[in-house]
Design an enzyme around this catalytic site. Sequence first.
Site, short mmCIF file in Angstrom:
data_model
loop_
_atom_site.label_atom_id
_atom_site.label_comp_id
_atom_site.label_asym_id
_atom_site.label_seq_id
_atom_site.Cartn_x
_atom_site.Cartn_y
_atom_site.Cartn_z
N LYS A 132 0.73 -1.24 -0.11
CA LYS A 132 -0.10 -0.06 0.15
C LYS A 132 0.93 1.19 0.05
CE LYS A 132 -4.06 -2.44 1.96
NZ LYS A 132 -4.53 -2.97 3.07
N GLN A 165 -5.32 -2.05 9.49
CA GLN A 165 -5.22 -3.07 8.57
C GLN A 165 -5.77 -4.46 9.73
OE1 GLN A 165 -3.78 -3.71 5.65
NE2 GLN A 165 -4.62 -5.83 5.82
N ASP A 177 -12.00 2.56 3.73
CA ASP A 177 -12.20 1.08 3.56
C ASP A 177 -13.67 1.15 3.72
OD1 ASP A 177 -10.24 -0.78 3.55
OD2 ASP A 177 -9.79 -1.03 5.70
#
Length: 305
Positions: free
Chosen positions: A54, A98, A121
């Site tokens: 990422k 995460q 997200d």
Amino acid sequence: MTATIIDGKAFAATVRDKVAGHVARLKEEHGITPGLAVVLVGEDPASQVYVRSKGKMCAEVGIASFEHRLAEDTSEDALFDLIDRLNNDPAVHGILVQLPLPGHLNEDLVINGITPSKDVDGFHIFNVGLLGTGQKSMVPCTPLGCLMMLRDHHGDLSGMDAVVIGRSNIVGKPMAQLLLGESCTVTIAHSRTRDLPAVVRRADIVVAAVGRPQMVPGEWIKPGATVIDVGINRIEAREKGVNEDGSAKTRLVGDCDFDSCAAVAGAITPVPGGVGPMTIACLLANTVTACCRANGLPEPEGLTA
Ligand code: NAD
């Protein structure tokens, strides 16, 4: 019939190019650099790989990335302190924690601690509600990537029969909401669905998000249907043998049996090289969208749902 292969890798590169163009304009015209903060708690090896990639992808498109690595035994209070700081940091437009988190941390509480407008997200309950009611939201990256590929391939999806296999909060449910938003007739199938083959057979669009290697055979697919394979499963490689470290050779497969599905479908995404690359491209897209919204600027065309 042999299916058109929907090349997610190539399509993701075009999405990243669009993102990079938009980032460059934000910098030139407004002096703003979009920023993404990624929080990793613990030492999970797969998560470490994701976080590294990422950071690399952010750098490639000009997004500033801020990595926060916390020890496995980090307390909920310490994690909330960090999230609070990121929520209030004007250089941070997107925050990603995460997953999975170590067992002592409550994932729902942590995700719902992120300011919804920075929740790139799209997992915050507020964004889930906005998506469910057809309002502008941050959309989860994997379903957003699937939608982009479907729109690119079909144009208008209105009236098509779509079956989503899997009802998870991160893929199945938001995917179904997005397809409903495109005026598809949507069925969500899951582990208790009776006669899954019959349900799948009526679909013009099949999205498989189960996590079972090659579960969907070509016989279940309506001729000409579009198959989006979200699954990522590791199985034994075709050729026997071991890696240098003595572990057995493996390969990645999806939830669909690619060869038999591709023989019947009109279009299909491969694994690897289908949905996977789109997921990370959509994370970058969401970060730019969040940055534009935070600054009251027009959103990039074609990068949101
Ligand atoms: P999950 O385990 O949370 O959900 C799986 C779903 O499949 C459940 O809703 C369950 O009801 C359903 N299911 C299980 N067995 C079934 C059966 N026999 N018949 C029908 N339905 C069944 O998984 P998830 O997080 O949604 O992920 C699904 C797959 O997608 C996994 O392989 C995961 O690795 C992959 N994934 C890929 C990406 C990507 O970027 N490509 C992103 C997220 C997840």
